[in-house]
Design a protein around this motif. Structure first.
Motif, PDB file in Angstrom:
ATOM      1  N   ARG A   9      24.922  30.561  68.700  1.00  0.00           N
ATOM      2  CA  ARG A   9      25.599  31.862  69.139  1.00  0.00           C
ATOM      3  C   ARG A   9      26.269  32.477  68.110  1.00  0.00           C
ATOM      4  N   VAL A  10      26.895  31.760  67.194  1.00  0.00           N
ATOM      5  CA  VAL A  10      27.959  32.466  66.329  1.00  0.00           C
ATOM      6  C   VAL A  10      26.830  32.939  65.051  1.00  0.00           C
ATOM      7  N   GLN A  11      25.732  32.411  64.972  1.00  0.00           N
ATOM      8  CA  GLN A  11      24.589  32.856  64.073  1.00  0.00           C
ATOM      9  C   GLN A  11      24.121  34.090  64.542  1.00  0.00           C
ATOM     10  N   ARG A  12      24.001  34.047  66.054  1.00  0.00           N
ATOM     11  CA  ARG A  12      23.547  35.465  66.466  1.00  0.00           C
ATOM     12  C   ARG A  12      24.516  36.472  66.557  1.00  0.00           C
ATOM     13  N   ARG A  13      25.904  36.059  66.186  1.00  0.00           N
ATOM     14  CA  ARG A  13      26.999  37.051  66.419  1.00  0.00           C
ATOM     15  C   ARG A  13      27.070  37.335  68.120  1.00  0.00           C
ATOM     16  N   ASP A  14      26.795  36.295  68.616  1.00  0.00           N
ATOM     17  CA  ASP A  14      26.892  36.451  70.297  1.00  0.00           C
ATOM     18  C   ASP A  14      28.198  35.788  70.470  1.00  0.00           C
ATOM     19  N   THR A  15      29.355  36.612  70.041  1.00  0.00           N
ATOM     20  CA  THR A  15      30.614  35.745  70.214  1.00  0.00           C
ATOM     21  C   THR A  15      31.047  36.131  71.612  1.00  0.00           C
ATOM     22  N   GLY A  16      30.555  37.280  72.410  1.00  0.00           N
ATOM     23  CA  GLY A  16      31.254  37.787  73.755  1.00  0.00           C
ATOM     24  C   GLY A  16      30.834  36.783  74.612  1.00  0.00           C
ATOM     25  N   THR A  17      30.180  35.764  74.576  1.00  0.00           N
ATOM     26  CA  THR A  17      30.044  34.691  75.641  1.00  0.00           C
ATOM     27  C   THR A  17      30.612  33.483  75.230  1.00  0.00           C
ATOM     28  N   PHE A  18      31.626  33.476  74.141  1.00  0.00           N
ATOM     29  CA  PHE A  18      32.523  32.308  73.767  1.00  0.00           C
ATOM     30  C   PHE A  18      33.568  32.117  75.117  1.00  0.00           C
ATOM     31  N   ASN A  19      33.844  30.752  75.272  1.00  0.00           N
ATOM     32  CA  ASN A  19      35.124  30.652  76.093  1.00  0.00           C
ATOM     33  C   ASN A  19      36.215  29.472  75.646  1.00  0.00           C
ATOM     34  N   ARG A  20      37.106  29.189  76.260  1.00  0.00           N
ATOM     35  CA  ARG A  20      37.885  28.241  75.463  1.00  0.00           C
ATOM     36  C   ARG A  20      37.193  27.080  75.200  1.00  0.00           C
ATOM     37  N   ASP A  57      34.206  26.477  74.324  1.00  0.00           N
ATOM     38  CA  ASP A  57      33.633  26.351  73.085  1.00  0.00           C
ATOM     39  C   ASP A  57      34.387  26.314  71.968  1.00  0.00           C
ATOM     40  N   VAL A  58      35.504  26.941  72.115  1.00  0.00           N
ATOM     41  CA  VAL A  58      36.272  27.051  70.859  1.00  0.00           C
ATOM     42  C   VAL A  58      36.942  25.685  70.491  1.00  0.00           C
ATOM     43  N   GLN A  59      37.184  24.727  71.540  1.00  0.00           N
ATOM     44  CA  GLN A  59      37.613  23.566  71.636  1.00  0.00           C
ATOM     45  C   GLN A  59      36.708  22.618  70.871  1.00  0.00           C
ATOM     46  N   ALA A  60      35.482  22.850  71.466  1.00  0.00           N
ATOM     47  CA  ALA A  60      34.465  22.027  71.037  1.00  0.00           C
ATOM     48  C   ALA A  60      33.965  22.160  69.478  1.00  0.00           C
ATOM     49  N   LEU A  61      34.387  23.385  68.955  1.00  0.00           N
ATOM     50  CA  LEU A  61      34.119  23.550  67.506  1.00  0.00           C
ATOM     51  C   LEU A  61      35.242  23.020  66.776  1.00  0.00           C
ATOM     52  N   ALA A  62      36.579  23.213  67.231  1.00  0.00           N
ATOM     53  CA  ALA A  62      37.585  22.707  66.729  1.00  0.00           C
ATOM     54  C   ALA A  62      37.417  21.243  66.610  1.00  0.00           C
ATOM     55  N   THR A  63      37.018  20.338  67.897  1.00  0.00           N
ATOM     56  CA  THR A  63      36.805  19.027  67.696  1.00  0.00           C
ATOM     57  C   THR A  63      35.965  18.457  66.726  1.00  0.00           C
ATOM     58  N   ALA A  64      34.845  19.461  66.693  1.00  0.00           N
ATOM     59  CA  ALA A  64      33.582  18.949  66.004  1.00  0.00           C
ATOM     60  C   ALA A  64      34.202  18.941  64.310  1.00  0.00           C
ATOM     61  N   LEU A  65      34.921  20.015  63.952  1.00  0.00           N
ATOM     62  CA  LEU A  65      35.451  20.090  62.669  1.00  0.00           C
ATOM     63  C   LEU A  65      36.315  18.976  62.365  1.00  0.00           C
ATOM     64  N   VAL A  66      37.387  18.788  63.156  1.00  0.00           N
ATOM     65  CA  VAL A  66      38.085  17.525  62.832  1.00  0.00           C
ATOM     66  C   VAL A  66      37.433  16.455  62.801  1.00  0.00           C
ATOM     67  N   PHE A  67      36.500  16.265  63.575  1.00  0.00           N
ATOM     68  CA  PHE A  67      35.680  14.919  63.672  1.00  0.00           C
ATOM     69  C   PHE A  67      34.940  14.761  62.344  1.00  0.00           C
ATOM     70  N   ALA A  68      34.315  15.874  61.896  1.00  0.00           N
ATOM     71  CA  ALA A  68      33.453  15.948  60.764  1.00  0.00           C
ATOM     72  C   ALA A  68      34.273  15.515  59.491  1.00  0.00           C
ATOM     73  N   ASN A  69      35.549  16.312  59.550  1.00  0.00           N
ATOM     74  CA  ASN A  69      36.588  15.775  58.483  1.00  0.00           C
ATOM     75  C   ASN A  69      36.982  14.375  58.423  1.00  0.00           C
ATOM     76  N   GLU A  70      37.083  13.610  59.755  1.00  0.00           N
ATOM     77  CA  GLU A  70      37.476  12.245  59.586  1.00  0.00           C
ATOM     78  C   GLU A  70      36.112  11.701  59.088  1.00  0.00           C
ATOM     79  N   VAL A  71      34.830  12.028  59.613  1.00  0.00           N
ATOM     80  CA  VAL A  71      33.908  10.941  59.248  1.00  0.00           C
ATOM     81  C   VAL A  71      33.623  11.479  57.677  1.00  0.00           C
TER      82      VAL A  71
END
Length: 749
Positions: free
Chosen positions: A221-232, A234-248
């Motif tokens: 959705r970010v690639q399609r710039r469809d940010t209007g469908t974002f919810n909390r 989604d943001v939490q999932a992205l943040a968790t993924a980024l934190v986990f990616a950094n740990e990995v």
């Protein structure tokens, strides 16, 4: 429990080695006695002869080889008669004993030992030996007529060089090898643990894949710039993924660095152990040069008797040792050279006396070891080589023309090695067909050796040989030809040059390459090897040409690419591929592929008879100015390889051995136009590559120079440090690719 057949097979295997020693002992003692016929044999000499024959008979009986036992028994009877002073040793008697020993060797070399192929020869030898031992001889002080009838000696096929099935090894050497094997097993366990540690990282990747699958829709959705469908969520999932990616990434980075250190340690340990183990195994293949002296002495003795000459063979082996495979070749080489010395070199006794020489000729054989080379010298005090006679024969046979008759001394001496060339007008049983010296030079060159001849008319001739101590390992250069990888022994490679327009000429209907103003035949190696069709070749100005030299003959060979220098573990080709034209063996490369090892002797010989017409492609313009590149490396091998690659590509190369020397050269070069690029190693004394790059970037006059770092340091931290210092490119030696290097340099220039 071993069966009787197994026990008998073991006894026979032991006797195969034992009988060769007993036979050689008898030959050596008889030759010593023949050298001093005026002296009566010493009792201890006769006792040693008798014991050797007795042991030979006993071993043959135990091994079940009855034919050998019968011959050894009759030889023992001859020595018993000698011990009892009923017999006087003469050359004729020795002839029969030598023939009997040769026949024993032939019988033992058969698949079924003891099988008599020529019953008549076997019976005749037995009868002659019996006749000798039963003669009632007068006292030793009285001259004894020849025992044998005037008929010719019994013809016995000469035994081939024995192919050893076992070797004797010192217990201390076996203990050392066993210790190395223990180290090898320890290293194997470490490598196995390293593989387990690498495997333990796989769950980290699986955890990341599960996390990634959960956030893929959000990313899309970010690639399609469809940010209007974002919810909390989604943001939490992205943040968790980024934190986990950094740990990995942190976990994997630390693990990879640790495993890299362990892998390097294991590699160093395995490399050290394998090098020591290879050295120990090589020692088991080493044998003293003295082992082939006995057959050579007997060979000279037989040749001298056949030619009616008196010759003393003086030997100084210097305690030299070499690989058994090398010694087999040395034996064959010396047999030919000795035959040449006896027949061509040493004059008949009456001719020597007329010239004021001793009627007894002398052949001197000496050996020594220098580094990894076996140095041999074989000299006779005969008549020497008449170079004017060689010149006239060369003119008569068409080897040289009248216009070429005024050739130098070295060229004339080189002619004696050509096939069919002989200074003898008549063919004899010893020589005259012009084969011996051709075989000698071909054998020496195939071994990667050199041969040189020196002669003085009336004083004698000396052959000097330099041979490798082993044929199992050598240094080679990998080259690419028509999409195939080949290895070329470095011993024959003299230099690498660029085949550009300025160097290519047409001379007497063939294309040549000017190297130091000397025209060399220029041959496309792909056509010589049959990898492409013959015809006109479009010559690229950056195409490398290898200058190959075998003794005094040189050629230039075009290849597509020069890869790298490395130590080759030579694998000899099995039957029926033992003699394939242009190929002397094979080498297994690091990636598991097999590279044929080219035979320089075949290449040079074939190239000198070929004619190819080349033309330079007009598509690649000749540059008006030649860019200069400063190569900085403390390794002479790496400097030479990079220099050859760059010069073959048309660049001018300046060399430096460390960073400080490079910096000094850069300031000096500024007055003469400077250089256009710096190609540097990293790990160097005085000033390393990182520091050199930083100094260049901080200098207003040099900061514009492109810098390429070529190093074995391949960790991410090293790469980042190199780029942070200001390097324009960072190339790892482990993944070194010649075309990639040249492309990088071309882009930066």
């Amino acid at each position: 429990m071993l069966s009787n057949d197994d026990i008998q097979a073991q006894v026979l295997a032991v006797f195969r080695a034992e009988q060769a020693e007993h036979r050689q002992t008898i030959v050596d003692l008889l030759l010593d006695l023949e050298r001093t016929p005026e002296q009566s044999p010493q009792p201890e000499q006769i006792d040693r002869l008798f014991r050797a024959a007795h042991s030979l008979k006993g071993g043959a009986r135990a091994a079940g080889v009855s034919t050998v036992e019968q011959l050894a028994h009759q030889i023992e009877n001859v020595f018993a008669a000698l011990r009892q002073q009923r017999l006087t040793l003469t050359p004729d008697i020795c002839d029969v004993i030598y023939h009997a020993l040769d026949l024993i060797g032939v019988l033992m070399d058969q698949a079924v030992p003891g099988t008599v192929a020529d019953a008549a020869a076997f019976t005749a030898l037995l009868e002659q030996l019996m006749a000798i031992s039963q003669v009632d001889a007068p006292p030793p002080s009285v001259a004894k007529p020849a025992v044998l009838p005037p008929s010719q000696p019994v013809a016995v096929p000469s035994a081939p060089a024995p192919s050893e099935t076992s070797v004797r090894v010192e217990v201390s050497l076996l203990d050392q090898m066993l210790n190395e094997v223990g180290e090898l097993l320890t290293s194997t366990l470490r490598v196995r643990q390293l593989a387990r540690d690498v495997q333990s990282l796989l769950p980290q990747f699986e955890r990341w894949r599960r996390t990634w699958r959960r956030v893929v829709p959000v990313i899309q959705r970010v690639q399609r710039r469809d940010t209007g469908t974002f919810n909390r969520d989604d943001v939490q999932a992205l943040a968790t993924a980024l934190v986990f990616a950094n740990e990995v990434i942190d976990t994997l980075g630390a693990a990879v660095n640790r495993l890299t250190d362990h892998a390097r340690e294991d590699y160093d340990r395995l490399s050290s152990v394998s090098t020591r183990l290879q050295s120990h195994v090589q020692q088991t293949r080493m044998a003293p040069l003295s082992g082939i002296i006995g057959p050579l002495r007997l060979h000279v003795r037989d040749l001298a008797r056949s030619a009616g000459k008196s010759i003393e063979f003086v030997v100084d082996d210097g305690g030299a040792e070499a690989d058994r495979q090398v010694l087999d070749q040395v034996r064959e080489i010396c047999l030919h050279l000795l035959r040449n010395a006896v027949d061509h070199g040493i004059e008949p006794p009456e001719v020597r006396q007329a010239a004021g020489k001793s009627p007894i000729g002398t052949i001197t054989f000496s050996a020594s070891v220098a580094g990894d080379r076996l140095l041999l010298s074989l000299r006779d005090d005969g008549q020497g080589i008449d170079l004017e006679q060689v010149r006239q024969l060369a003119l008569e046979t068409g080897l040289i023309t009248r216009e070429q008759a005024d050739v130098d001394r070295s060229t004339l001496l080189d002619l004696i090695f050509l096939p069919g060339f002989s200074t003898k007008r008549n063919v004899s049983t010893l020589s005259g067909r012009g084969v011996g010296l051709d075989v000698v030079r071909t054998t020496v060159e195939r071994m990667g050796g050199q041969i040189r001849v020196d002669t003085v008319v009336g004083q004698g001739t000396t052959f000097l040989l330099s041979l490798p101590l082993t044929l199992q390992r050598s240094h080679g250069l990998l080259v690419k030809i028509a999409g195939h990888t080949f290895a070329l022994p470095l011993d024959s490679l003299q230099r690498i040059v660029a085949a550009n327009r300025d160097r290519v000429r047409m001379l007497e209907g063939r294309t040549v390459l000017l190297v130091e103003n000397r025209p060399l035949p220029l041959i496309p190696l792909d056509q010589l090897l049959g990898l492409s069709a013959n015809g006109t070749v479009a010559l690229d100005t950056t195409q490398p040409a290898l200058v190959l030299g075998v003794n005094e003959r040189q050629i230039a060979c075009l290849v597509d690419e020069v890869s790298e220098e490395l130590e080759l573990v030579v694998q000899r080709l099995p039957a029926p591929l033992q003699r394939v034209q242009f190929v002397s063996g094979a080498a297994i490369l690091a990636d598991g592929s097999v590279a044929p090892i080219l035979d320089p002797v075949d290449l040079v010989r074939a190239a000198l008879t070929m004619r190819h017409t080349l033309h330079i492609s007009d598509q690649t313009p000749t540059p008006q100015t030649t860019p200069a590149i400063l190569v900085v490396d403390d390794s002479i091998t790496t400097r030479t390889l990079e220099k050859n690659i760059l010069e073959a590509a048309g660049y001018r190369v300046i060399l430096a051995t460390n960073g400080q020397e490079a910096l000094d050269q850069l300031h000096t070069l500024q007055a003469s136009g400077g250089c256009q690029l710096v190609l540097s190693d990293v790990d160097m004394p005085k000033l390393n590559g990182f520091e050199l790059t930083e100094r260049i970037r901080s200098d207003p006059q040099l900061r514009h120079l492109p810098v390429v770092l070529v190093t074995s340091l391949d960790s991410p931290a090293d790469r980042e440090r190199g780029l942070a210092a200001g390097a324009d490119a960072y190339i790892v030696k482990r993944a070194f690719d010649q075309q990639a290097l040249l492309a990088t340099i071309a882009r930066l220039l």
